[in-house]
Design an enzyme around this catalytic site. Sequence first.
Site, PDB file in Angstrom:
ATOM      1  N   ASP A  87      40.301   3.594 101.721  1.00 34.29           N
ATOM      2  CA  ASP A  87      40.269   3.431 103.176  1.00 34.29           C
ATOM      3  C   ASP A  87      40.504   4.781 103.853  1.00 34.29           C
ATOM      4  O   ASP A  87      41.485   5.472 103.544  1.00 34.29           O
ATOM      5  CB  ASP A  87      41.338   2.434 103.625  1.00 34.29           C
ATOM      6  CG  ASP A  87      41.099   1.052 103.048  1.00 34.29           C
ATOM      7  OD1 ASP A  87      39.931   0.650 102.969  1.00 34.29           O
ATOM      8  OD2 ASP A  87      42.085   0.398 102.653  1.00 34.29           O
ATOM      9  N   ASP A 144      41.442   6.289 107.084  1.00 36.46           N
ATOM     10  CA  ASP A 144      41.989   6.147 108.428  1.00 36.46           C
ATOM     11  C   ASP A 144      41.983   7.504 109.123  1.00 36.46           C
ATOM     12  O   ASP A 144      42.170   8.552 108.490  1.00 36.46           O
ATOM     13  CB  ASP A 144      43.405   5.592 108.374  1.00 36.46           C
ATOM     14  CG  ASP A 144      43.449   4.167 107.834  1.00 36.46           C
ATOM     15  OD1 ASP A 144      42.399   3.504 107.838  1.00 36.46           O
ATOM     16  OD2 ASP A 144      44.530   3.738 107.411  1.00 36.46           O
ATOM     17  N   ASP A 183      55.678   5.385 107.840  1.00 42.65           N
ATOM     18  CA  ASP A 183      56.664   4.726 106.984  1.00 42.65           C
ATOM     19  C   ASP A 183      57.240   5.627 105.891  1.00 42.65           C
ATOM     20  O   ASP A 183      58.456   5.784 105.774  1.00 42.65           O
ATOM     21  CB  ASP A 183      56.080   3.444 106.375  1.00 42.65           C
ATOM     22  CG  ASP A 183      54.709   3.647 105.734  1.00 42.65           C
ATOM     23  OD1 ASP A 183      54.259   4.793 105.597  1.00 42.65           O
ATOM     24  OD2 ASP A 183      54.076   2.632 105.365  1.00 42.65           O
TER      25      ASP A 183
END
Length: 399
Positions: free
Chosen positions: A52, A54, A134
Amino acid sequence: MVQAAPQTATRAFSGIDADAVAILQRLQAGGFQGYLVGGCVRDELLGHPPKDFDIATNARADQVQELFPECRLLPGRGSVLVHVHRGGKVFDVATLRPLRTPAGTPLLAPDADLVAVARTVEVGTVAQDAESRDFSVNALYYDVAAGQVLDFVGGLADARERVLRSLGEPTLRFRDDPSLVYRAVRIAARRALTIEPRTLEALREGVAALPTCPFPLRAHELLESLDGGAAAPCLRRFRELGVLEATMPPLMMLLERLGPPAWNGLLAFAEAMDRLHGRGRKLGPAARLACVLLPLVRQAPRPPGTPGETASAAGAMLPMLAGLDQGAALPLLKHGVALLEAQQALLAGPGALAAGTVRSSPLFAEALAVLEVTIEATNGPRELLEGWSTRSAAEGRVA
């Protein structure tokens, strides 16, 4: 602690999606910053093919929309999310955040004027956005044009040492969003990372807060952790930390009551899922749920004279879960139990009386995938699976 100036590393990334690069180039041509961020950068540094891609930018969502008419604006937690569609793929393009968004922040109303909201959003710096993320290895930014990784939080060193470290004050992070527990275990297991001691201690405290998360979120995160080829190490760590009890208490109570054979069976199924994943076989969430339930059903006592491997114990799973706040997860639970109950007909073979019913079911392909995991986990007869596949191919069904 955010560094005043970023550390940088010059790297040539070979696995970058060409459409992601085209999006970055259009952002930069429009006068905006644009970086790859998160898992794709982490995985490149750790030697895993990125999936992915991003993108983080200092453009607001409405400005992104002007550059990409094919994009879609979505309501986020106090902000507007952007999905850019290109080359048959969807790319997340997010505005740099000045502050971390608390997990309890409600989503914008579905009927909100997203363009108007986007125009009021405060844009952060790359350093501020990094601190809002995070884990340090997820807070690395890649400037494609310069071929440089930007690091404001020590993520480059953690990637080199293969350490997973929470940003900010770990206890507060896990208290704010206990679902980080699943993500931490999942990333560490999939990428062979060691969880940093302070992060691990905060993670243990986060487990105690997991019951405050809605059950659909807990179920989703648990089943997501059983994907990606690391189901077995995730389950071992979940059991060690008490995550299973906090996620699905009735199932864990049943697992404990059935004793070591049930736990060993569950691990065998998880290891089989991991082997199938390594061979390119992907299971959907309901099939993964069925693979969690099936070892318990196989060990559960059945009424005298009840035939079949799954018997009525499969149907008893839903009442057993009735005390949970199921909400949006109820269809998933029913789907998983239906796949479980289909195993009895599949085990009878393609020539049995019930074969026609199971072959005509829209769940057939998923049920057959669960059978494949069962055979892999129990060293069952592969001829049975081959028989079903041959019969399905002859009838034009996709197995």
